[in-house]
Write a protein that holds these residues in place. Sequence first.
Motif, PDB file in Angstrom:
ATOM      1  N   ASN A  41     -15.838  15.414 -40.241  1.00 20.92           N
ATOM      2  CA  ASN A  41     -14.582  15.547 -39.498  1.00 20.92           C
ATOM      3  C   ASN A  41     -14.218  17.016 -39.358  1.00 20.92           C
ATOM      4  O   ASN A  41     -14.313  17.786 -40.326  1.00 20.92           O
ATOM      5  N   VAL A  43     -11.305  19.761 -37.361  1.00 23.17           N
ATOM      6  CA  VAL A  43     -10.171  20.092 -36.504  1.00 23.17           C
ATOM      7  C   VAL A  43     -10.367  21.513 -36.014  1.00 23.17           C
ATOM      8  O   VAL A  43     -10.478  22.442 -36.822  1.00 23.17           O
ATOM      9  N   VAL A 141      -4.779  17.346 -29.600  1.00 23.51           N
ATOM     10  CA  VAL A 141      -4.238  16.555 -30.706  1.00 23.51           C
ATOM     11  C   VAL A 141      -2.855  17.032 -31.128  1.00 23.51           C
ATOM     12  O   VAL A 141      -2.113  16.295 -31.788  1.00 23.51           O
ATOM     13  N   HIS A 142      -2.466  18.238 -30.728  1.00 24.86           N
ATOM     14  CA  HIS A 142      -1.115  18.708 -31.042  1.00 24.86           C
ATOM     15  C   HIS A 142      -0.034  17.853 -30.364  1.00 24.86           C
ATOM     16  O   HIS A 142       1.142  17.941 -30.738  1.00 24.86           O
ATOM     17  N   ALA A 171     -11.001  16.707 -33.793  1.00 19.81           N
ATOM     18  CA  ALA A 171      -9.719  16.897 -33.113  1.00 19.81           C
ATOM     19  C   ALA A 171      -9.636  18.317 -32.560  1.00 19.81           C
ATOM     20  O   ALA A 171      -9.875  19.288 -33.296  1.00 19.81           O
ATOM     21  N   SER A 173      -7.350  21.222 -30.649  1.00 25.01           N
ATOM     22  CA  SER A 173      -5.928  21.545 -30.530  1.00 25.01           C
ATOM     23  C   SER A 173      -5.738  22.953 -30.002  1.00 25.01           C
ATOM     24  O   SER A 173      -6.583  23.834 -30.191  1.00 25.01           O
ATOM     25  N   PRO A 179      -1.954  23.661 -38.252  1.00 23.04           N
ATOM     26  CA  PRO A 179      -3.167  22.858 -38.043  1.00 23.04           C
ATOM     27  C   PRO A 179      -3.737  22.331 -39.351  1.00 23.04           C
ATOM     28  O   PRO A 179      -4.435  21.317 -39.361  1.00 23.04           O
ATOM     29  N   ILE A 182      -2.742  18.729 -39.915  1.00 20.31           N
ATOM     30  CA  ILE A 182      -3.538  17.763 -39.151  1.00 20.31           C
ATOM     31  C   ILE A 182      -4.899  17.579 -39.809  1.00 20.31           C
ATOM     32  O   ILE A 182      -5.405  16.459 -39.933  1.00 20.31           O
ATOM     33  N   ALA A 183      -5.495  18.702 -40.244  1.00 21.49           N
ATOM     34  CA  ALA A 183      -6.803  18.625 -40.897  1.00 21.49           C
ATOM     35  C   ALA A 183      -6.719  17.827 -42.196  1.00 21.49           C
ATOM     36  O   ALA A 183      -7.611  17.024 -42.505  1.00 21.49           O
ATOM     37  N   LEU A 190     -11.068  22.589 -41.260  1.00 21.79           N
ATOM     38  CA  LEU A 190     -10.279  23.273 -40.243  1.00 21.79           C
ATOM     39  C   LEU A 190     -11.015  24.495 -39.719  1.00 21.79           C
ATOM     40  O   LEU A 190     -11.450  25.349 -40.491  1.00 21.79           O
TER      41      LEU A 190
END
Length: 671
Positions: A41, A43, A141-142, A171, A173, A179, A182-183, A190
């Motif tokens: 994953n 971001v 994604v923001h 994601a 952004s 951020p 979100i991460a 990130l």
Amino acid sequence: MRVADLPLAPEYVDHFEGAGIEQLYPPQIAAVEAGVCDGDNVVAAVPTASGKTFVAELALLTADGPGLYVCPLRALAREKYEEFDALPGVDAGISTGDYDSAASDLAGNDVIVATSEKVDSAIRNGAEWVDDLACVVVDEVHLLGSPGRGPTLEVTLATLRRRTPDVQVVALSATVDNPEDIAAWLDAELVESAWRPVDLRVGVHADDTVRFDDDTDLSVPVDAGDPASDADTEATVDLVRGAVEDGGQALAFVSSRREAEALADRLSEERLAAVAAEADRGGDPDAPAADPERAAAEVAEELREAGTTGTGERLAEAAAWSVAFHHAGLSSDHRALVERAFRERRLAVICATPTLAAGVNVPARRVVVRDQRRYTGSGTEWLPVLEVHQMCGRAGRPHLDPYGEAVLVADDTDGREELWDRYVTADPERVESKLRDPAALRTHTLALVATGVAGSQAAVLDALSGTFYASRTANPDLGGAVGDAVASLIDDGMLAASSGGDDGGIEATDLGAQVSRQYVTPETGVRIAEGLEAVAGMDDADVTELTAFEIVCDTPDMVDTYLGNAERAEIYQFARDRSAELTTGMTEATDFEAWLESVKTARILAEWVDGASVEELVEAYRIGPGDLESRIERAEWLLGAADALADVVGVDMPAFASARERLVSSAEEDT
């Protein structure tokens, strides 16, 4: 790092190198190092034009199974679909409408492009293809922090992760303040960077000078110009003209449709097609005639062929001088033509409302933000910092411009300092969840129960524990809010106590289940049900297609249609004359003005299916072609939903089906 060094099949390497992508940008290298090609994953919070789409492609092409690309706008979805479909051997699919289906035809695609609303609706309707996803890429994604679509994006992403725990999430952004939050929510690495392929300097214009954030100044003396034009507009004109004289393109952002068209008219007086031609000749009068003037004439002709409304003709007239305006009132064909012509450098300038900055690929040498405030209906408010930063981020065309410039226009020196502090040196806002909004919670609580995910309030809370809101709140305490949502849904007949006993279980009623499947809000479901109850008490002869249109237009899911002072009396009289066909009496409307607006929309749709042309409706009701498109599209969806709800309520209402059929037929004939 080279593309050839990545774990990509040779045909993909050849494809990217053939497109001129051989070396990775620093943010792309960071994403690779973060594991984007290894199923991890990630971001990526990086500026516009820093290579986010390539990061998405890396994830999708290296995933061990089908991928999903989620984006906020239909226009952006189409753009990304075309990019992915061009990849060798990739079978791409796209779905942005049909909210009452599982989009089963998407199964088997290598890459699926869809809006978050479409993914949410497909899940509600039993989509099984989501369980096979190996990778989900979320663009913009923001927008988790958006009051409108944020909760849907949040719940949809949480649902996808719950259903497929091993799915890779990538994601993308804009640069935001938090951020890392979100991460943390997505258990992701990130990648945060301020790097851009083209240097950007941002400044503020006041008193004939632009002061930039790199400590340089640019003299831009403002010509008096048109005496009817204000100083901010004349400063914008000079800034735009300067960019074109230097061989570049410009975007000018203003606050409203009217202002976008007015600025385009003013810029047309500058004969920018000729200015661009002179720039191409390098000032040599003996050089061969340049292409910009011919290109502008070709764009104007293409716009005329795409539509002949007054708005379209004004757009074509401006385009003949290499200027265009862009706003939601334009038809989708005209918007697409303007965007494509600008990307192809056949237009020098676009005058736009802020919606153009939301993801569509239209970079320019110079961006001018003339208006930094917007009208809200009760006054004006400052634009969010993130929104202005996204506008500014459009400055600088990779491989075309040596730099990008973004200029905010101020009234005077004091205004310069205010804009400097508010936007140039300020960080963008934090992304905060809007899931606690009562309307959003009602909608998603109903969906969780109707789809069988949750059978009690506790189970609803458990399902929401995977949301961004829950991850960001030390003590989420959604219990009270969800309890209120459940109670109101029971009152509205959408939920009921489980038939198995008094253990606190809840289940969707037939009405609630159908409302969820049709992807309308509970509030819209209630209004349609009330309209059907009124229909049951009406004479059959009075139940017409206008009745059907009035019911669906008087719902929260229909877009409002502005009602001007000059036409209020006429619409009022129309409502009186046709009152027998309307389900709401003249004295019964809770919000009379809003109801009159819905009657206006219903009248427009009724005239459309009776054969009125786009040109006639635009002229008669002061709406844009794009406004008519959006009302027709929403009415088609809502009429289908209302027809399904009529079966549940047990009221015979064939006018829903006939109105929808004629609406679709009229739209096809117009196309």
